[in-house]
Design a protein around this motif. Structure first.
Motif, short mmCIF file in Angstrom:
data_model
loop_
_atom_site.label_atom_id
_atom_site.label_comp_id
_atom_site.label_asym_id
_atom_site.label_seq_id
_atom_site.Cartn_x
_atom_site.Cartn_y
_atom_site.Cartn_z
N GLU A 78 105.18 29.98 143.03
CA GLU A 78 104.52 28.74 142.61
C GLU A 78 105.52 27.77 141.97
OE1 GLU A 78 101.92 27.62 143.58
OE2 GLU A 78 100.75 26.50 142.11
N VAL A 79 106.42 28.29 141.13
CA VAL A 79 107.41 27.41 140.51
C VAL A 79 108.36 26.85 141.58
CG1 VAL A 79 109.36 27.29 138.89
CG2 VAL A 79 107.23 28.44 138.21
N ALA A 80 108.75 27.70 142.51
CA ALA A 80 109.62 27.24 143.59
C ALA A 80 108.92 26.16 144.42
CB ALA A 80 110.03 28.41 144.48
N ARG A 81 107.64 26.35 144.67
CA ARG A 81 106.88 25.34 145.43
C ARG A 81 106.85 24.01 144.69
NH1 ARG A 81 102.18 22.83 145.29
NH2 ARG A 81 101.46 23.95 143.45
N LEU A 82 106.57 24.08 143.38
CA LEU A 82 106.48 22.85 142.60
C LEU A 82 107.80 22.08 142.62
CD1 LEU A 82 104.49 24.25 139.55
CD2 LEU A 82 103.73 22.35 141.00
N LEU A 83 108.91 22.82 142.60
CA LEU A 83 110.22 22.18 142.53
C LEU A 83 110.78 21.87 143.92
CD1 LEU A 83 111.75 24.41 139.74
CD2 LEU A 83 111.24 21.96 139.57
N GLY A 84 110.14 22.41 144.94
CA GLY A 84 110.69 22.26 146.28
C GLY A 84 111.98 23.05 146.45
N TRP A 85 112.09 24.12 145.71
CA TRP A 85 113.28 24.98 145.78
C TRP A 85 112.99 26.21 146.63
CZ3 TRP A 85 115.47 25.86 140.13
CH2 TRP A 85 115.87 24.62 139.59
N PRO A 86 114.04 26.85 147.15
CA PRO A 86 113.81 28.16 147.76
C PRO A 86 113.52 29.19 146.66
CG PRO A 86 116.15 27.65 147.75
CD PRO A 86 115.44 26.42 147.25
N GLU A 87 112.79 30.23 147.02
CA GLU A 87 112.44 31.26 146.03
C GLU A 87 113.67 31.85 145.35
OE1 GLU A 87 109.74 34.55 146.79
OE2 GLU A 87 108.85 33.40 148.41
N ASN A 88 114.78 31.92 146.07
CA ASN A 88 115.93 32.63 145.50
C ASN A 88 116.63 31.87 144.39
OD1 ASN A 88 117.43 30.74 146.88
ND2 ASN A 88 118.32 32.19 148.35
N LYS A 89 116.14 30.66 144.08
CA LYS A 89 116.71 29.94 142.94
C LYS A 89 115.84 30.09 141.68
CE LYS A 89 118.27 25.73 143.70
NZ LYS A 89 119.64 25.22 143.63
N VAL A 90 114.76 30.81 141.82
CA VAL A 90 113.88 31.03 140.67
C VAL A 90 113.79 32.52 140.41
CG1 VAL A 90 111.58 30.69 139.70
CG2 VAL A 90 112.54 28.98 141.26
N ARG A 91 114.17 32.91 139.21
CA ARG A 91 114.10 34.32 138.85
C ARG A 91 113.05 34.48 137.75
NH1 ARG A 91 118.97 37.62 135.81
NH2 ARG A 91 117.75 39.51 135.39
N VAL A 92 112.12 35.41 137.96
CA VAL A 92 111.05 35.63 136.99
C VAL A 92 111.05 37.09 136.59
CG1 VAL A 92 108.58 35.45 136.53
CG2 VAL A 92 109.69 33.82 138.07
N ARG A 93 111.12 37.33 135.31
CA ARG A 93 111.09 38.72 134.86
C ARG A 93 110.08 38.89 133.72
NH1 ARG A 93 113.62 39.29 129.98
NH2 ARG A 93 113.42 41.54 130.20
N THR A 94 109.66 40.12 133.54
CA THR A 94 108.75 40.39 132.45
C THR A 94 109.12 41.71 131.80
OG1 THR A 94 106.42 40.41 131.82
CG2 THR A 94 106.96 41.51 133.86
N ALA A 95 108.33 42.13 130.81
CA ALA A 95 108.59 43.38 130.10
C ALA A 95 107.24 44.06 129.96
CB ALA A 95 109.23 43.06 128.76
N TYR A 96 107.09 44.93 128.97
CA TYR A 96 105.74 45.42 128.70
C TYR A 96 104.91 44.23 128.25
CZ TYR A 96 107.45 50.14 129.04
OH TYR A 96 107.99 51.29 129.51
N LEU A 97 103.62 44.26 128.58
CA LEU A 97 102.74 43.22 128.06
C LEU A 97 101.90 43.84 126.95
CD1 LEU A 97 101.27 41.29 131.12
CD2 LEU A 97 103.56 41.24 130.16
N GLY A 98 101.70 43.06 125.90
CA GLY A 98 100.79 43.51 124.84
C GLY A 98 99.37 43.17 125.23
#
Ligand code: FES
Ligand code: FES
Lengths: 174, 787
Positions: free
Chosen positions: B247-267
């Motif tokens: 979704e962020v890549a779509r908004l920016l018109g970027w390819p997916e490989n320029k957006v990195r999304v990471r997470t951890a444990y969620l509370g």
């Protein structure tokens, strides 16, 4: 910009100092200054217990406690209860009884349970509910938490007996 | 019959790790407070964001004056939609519709909508400055109730409706412009009028569920930064990192490989951290400022960010004298709030289950996603199903009692059995409908006499059963990596938010590879490292990701066995994988590490297994709403309660709670039980007291002081959980999801028990003492005022 003031206190047994702002609460100060991430701000209103810290041996809600007030005090967080290598009996009991899911409320729960067992080594279900009622768990691990407190009580009693026996043996040997 | 899109590897019997009561792998990290949450993340040079929120429910924005806020010492900048538009020209986001602006543009549609953002190094300064931003509004007529909004021709929340086209299953659902109907779903199965004509009795009732909140204790948080090359790195407490990236890549018109999304444990998540929440805003702020930016919601802000749909359900059911349901017509209006979020998917996925776990000759269902000027509603533990079960299981009791039938017998008579078509046309397979109902009856001692109390304390008992179709179509991909010493890492995008997925996935991989679950490491979601996963939602991970992990482990196993076969000259079929190595027929044993070392001449190399799972799906026919493959599996949950009702105060106390769920196969029995009981208690809060109370669109109880969630004192006296295992042919080792199952039946079970105790029926949750007392007084012919 508010003025900073340097406060000195003991944190988990060691002397520390930190420059704090007058409005800064204990959660912010402990995280900012010392990466004490077991102390968590959730409700921010003294209602959930995620921010539980001991100040001079008494559990307080860090979110409502001004950092400046711990000047000269003894402060303890869950980091001071046990380590990965050496868990406290209460921490062990929480693992054995699976007293958590997401784990966000867990350090606060363990701090409260630890204090409860110091005051009352053999609590009933009702006493546990009463004492811990200021701690909330959105994952609703409550039944397992109650079981964990009972398990921890057993562990603490057992280790006291062992200690007593060891003392006796030492006296006899002496 | 069932089809699986990806070539399946036949699921073997578990070899000791699956079904083992393994303690959560992250147990020590959690009890010591060391567990990693994005909540803990701070970056050098980071700016803190605080959001200026709309104070009105529906208005045109006449102007925003940021000058006083900008002038406050310590404020770095104040950002409005105008600034966002410079980096993202079309800044509308959302999973089902692209209808939600990153910051309000021209118009606000609910109280609490983000209008501007203040940035400062010191969060207190940012907070203080939000009060200095002046927004001038020209108020418009608001609309709050879903049925009113459905009919309204004057108060229109969105002038243009903007479907996203993301989900294949939603493509046939067409929005209607110039109304508040975001989307509608209709199912027509059989000749409903003829079936109603055959019925001896027709019952019609309307039930309502209130708007409630997820309130995870770790409030939603996102930190975004630019990398050295100007790409985006987003750390976020998200249940769906892959979706955020897309979704962020779509908004920016970027390819997916320029957006990195990471997470951890969620509370905790419960649906609050799904799809895209703060990420688009924080990413835009990082781009604008070129600095790391953090936005962490307060508890109050969580109430304005995402909620569970309030819903009105009108249900008409035709039955014969002997208690067979022959016809059902059900209309549901979902209060989606100001932005669609995943509401349209709720509308369809829940909409089509309104026939319940019953075998009904003809069914007509209409389900409407309706925009209102309330905070947006999305998915919350059950995807709308609990709101429907509330209606159809309350009505099931009403009908049974009117017919003079036992409520259990009535359900037994109508229950949908395996091999029979569900109202959607999909044949029920491997679903524990009968098993769950019978286990519930057994646990509740339903055939035994029951003491109904006397005097002012009356006792009653009630049961209810619900069914949910797993959301489809969705994809999971996993990698299993054997490192050069033979130790194992599993790369999967499933987010562990407390449901224990790390442990379950480790058990599945370990079982296939002959390892101990404790020795498998789970690599947390990071789109740079872990492969695609649709999201952690809707009890889909055990089935979908469980299968992907199993297939990836099988792939790795096959490769290491082939390597060993080549080295030893034995036929691969003669080799046995166990204890972290391969045993050969001559009694030799080679560890995975030894096999790799032999191949590379030193400790080196990897064995990489890949698994991908995508169950077969057919989207509903646009005319009839039916499909032969609407879901890969069904979840069945039943609840039984015994209550005490105080006739003087109306207070309901649950003395005994029985939660029964079919999990196919318990990969980890302890975790399955906790999921069932956790969901059940959460639903108990939604049933008895949780309610977002509004005044002109403002949440008047947006704090934990005023919005009570279940605590220690709310536990039932006796709490029992029962696991039913009806294995699913396509599930990993037979397993299906269980995360929401415990929430399905609770609300109607309690209402049915209240009726059993004091003979009054309540049609709207929460079942507060006031409502109970009012109903009681009315029944006794006394006005409420006399109470
Ligand atoms: S954050 Fe302090 S009590 Fe909730
Ligand atoms: S374990 Fe999640 S809030 Fe308690």
């Amino acid at each position: 910009m508010a003025e900073y003031r340097t406060i000195r206190f003991r944190l988990n047994g060691r002397p520390v100092e930190l420059a704090v702002q007058p409005h800064e609460n204990l959660v912010e100060a402990l995280r900012r200054g010392f990466q004490m991430y077991s102390v968590r701000e959730s409700c921010g209103q003294g209602l959930c217990g995620c921010c539980t810290v001991y100040v001079n041996g008494k559990a307080v809600s860090g979110c409502l406690y001004l950092a400046a007030l711990v000047d000269g005090c003894d402060v303890q967080t869950a980091e001071g209860l046990g380590t990965l290598q050496q868990l406290s009996p209460v921490q062990e009991a929480f693992i054995e009884c699976e007293g958590f899911q997401c784990g966000f409320c867990t350090p606060g729960m363990i701090m409260m349970a630890t204090q409860l067992l110091q005051e009352n080594p053999n609590p009933t279900d009702e006493e546990i509910k009463h004492y811990m009622s200021g701690n909330l768990c959105r994952c609703a691990a409550y039944p397992e938490i109650i079981a964990a407190v009972h398990r921890a009580a057993e562990k603490l009693r057992a280790s006291k007996e062992t200690d007593a026996k060891a003392d006796q043996a030492a006296t006899v040997a002496g | 019959m069932s089809k699986v899109m990806e070539p399946g590897v036949q699921s073997a019997a578990p070899s000791g790790q699956v079904g083992r009561p393994v303690k959560r792998l992250e147990s020590a990290a959690k009890v010591t407070g060391r567990a990693e949450y994005i909540h803990n993340l701070e970056l050098p040079g980071m700016l803190r964001a605080k959001v200026v929120r709309s104070t009105v429910a529906h208005a045109r924005i006449r102007g925003i004056d940021t000058s006083a806020a900008k002038a406050l010492p310590g404020v770095y900048d104040v950002i409005t939609a105008e600034d966002i538009l410079k980096v993202i020209p079309d800044p509308y986001y959302g999973p089902a519709f692209h209808d939600q602006p990153i910051l309000a543009i021209d118009k606000v549609r609910h109280v609490g909508e983000p209008v501007a953002v203040v940035l400062a190094t010191d969060v207190h300064v940012a907070d203080q400055a939000t009060d200095l931003v002046e927004v001038e509004y020209e108020e418009l007529e608001p609309v709050f109730h879903e049925v009113e909004a459905y009919k309204s021709q004057t108060a229109i929340v969105h002038d243009v409706i903007r479907p996203a086209g993301t989900f294949a299953d939603l493509k046939s659902l067409q929005p209607r412009n110039k109304t508040n109907v975001a989307m509608e779903y209709h199912l027509r199965n059989g000749d409903v009028d003829a079936a109603f004509a055959k019925a001896d009795y027709v019952f019609e009732h309307t039930f309502r569920s209130q708007q409630v909140n997820h309130l995870p204790l770790e409030p939603t948080v996102t930190v975004a930064q630019l990398t050295d090359t100007g790409n985006l790195l987003i750390h976020t407490s998200s249940q769906s990192p892959s979706f955020v990236r897309i979704e962020v890549a779509r908004l920016l018109g970027w390819p997916e490989n320029k957006v990195r999304v990471r997470t951890a444990y969620l509370g905790g998540g419960f649906g609050a951290k799904l799809y895209i929440k703060l990420e688009a805003l924080v990413a835009a702020l990082a781009l604008i400022t070129q600095r790391p930016v953090r936005l962490s919601l307060t508890m109050e802000e969580q109430f304005y960010t995402i909620t569970r749909h309030a819903a009105t359900v009108t249900i008409r059911t035709g039955v014969t004298k002997d208690g067979r349901i022959v016809a059902r017509d059900c209309k549901t209006w979902w209060n989606g709030g100001a932005y669609a979020d995943i509401g349209p998917r709720v509308t369809q996925k829940s909409g089509f289950t309104a026939a319940g776990p019953y075998d009904i000759e003809a069914v007509s269902l209409d389900s409407y996603a309706v925009y209102t000027n309330l905070p947006p509603a999305g998915a919350l533990r059950g995807f709308g199903i609990p709101q429907l079960v509330w209606a159809y299981e309350s009505q099931a009791d009403i009908i049974a009692r009117e017919l003079g039938m036992d409520p259990l017998e009535f359900r037994r008579k109508n229950i949908l059995r395996n091999g029979r078509p569900h109202a959607t046309g999909t044949i029920l397979e491997d679903a524990g409908t009968v098993e769950v109902l019978e286990e519930l009856a057994r646990k509740m001692n339903w055939d035994q006499p029951f003491d109904r109390g006397s005097g002012t304390i009356r006792r009653g008992r009630g049961i209810a059963i619900g069914v949910k179709a797993a959301v489809s179509p969705t994809t999971s991909v996993a990698f299993v990596n054997l490192y050069s010493d033979g130790s194992c890492g599993v790369y999967c995008g499933t987010v562990d938010m407390g449901q224990g997925s790390d442990t379950a996935m480790a058990q599945i991989a370990a079982d296939v590879l002959g390892l101990r679950a404790e020795d498998v490491r789970i690599i947390h979601p990071d789109t740079e490292v872990t492969p695609y996963d649709m999201a952690t939602l809707g009890s889909r991970s055990t089935f979908h990701m469980g299968n992907a992990v199993r297939l990836a482990a099988e792939d790795a196993k096959q490769k290491i066995v082939a390597m060993c076969a080549e080295q030893t000259g034995f036929d691969p079929a003669a080799l046995v994988v166990r204890d972290g190595g391969v045993a050969t027929p001559d009694g030799s044993f080679f560890t995975f590490g030894a096999i790799l070392a032999k191949r590379h001449g030193m400790q080196a190399g990897n064995v990489l297994g890949v698994g991908s799972y995508f169950p077969y799906y057919e989207k509903p026919n646009p005319e009839t709403g039916m499909s032969e493959h609407i879901t890969p599996y069904w979840m069945v949950g039943g609840t039984g309660v015994e209550v005490e009702v105080d006739m003087e105060t109306g207070k309901v106390h649950i003395t005994r709670l029985v939660t029964v769920g079919d999990c196919g196969k318990a990969i980890n029995p302890g975790i399955v039980r906790r999921q069932l009981s956790g969901a059940s208690f959460m639903q108990m809060g939604f049933t008895l007291f949780e309610e977002m109370v509004f005044d002109e669109g403002q949440v008047v109880n947006a704090s934990m002081a005023d919005y009570k969630i279940p605590g220690f004192w709310d536990l039932p006296d006796i709490n029992e959980v029962s696991i039913v295992e009806v294995p699913h042919r396509n599930g990993p080792f037979g397993a299906k999801g269980i995360g929401e199952t415990g929430s399905l039946g609770l609300s109607p079970a309690v209402a049915n028990a209240i009726y059993d105790a004091i003979g009054v029926r309540i049609y709207e949750t929460p079942l507060t003492p006031e409502k109970v007392l009012k109903a009681l007084r009315e029944k006794q012919g006394q006005g409420w005022e006399d109470a």
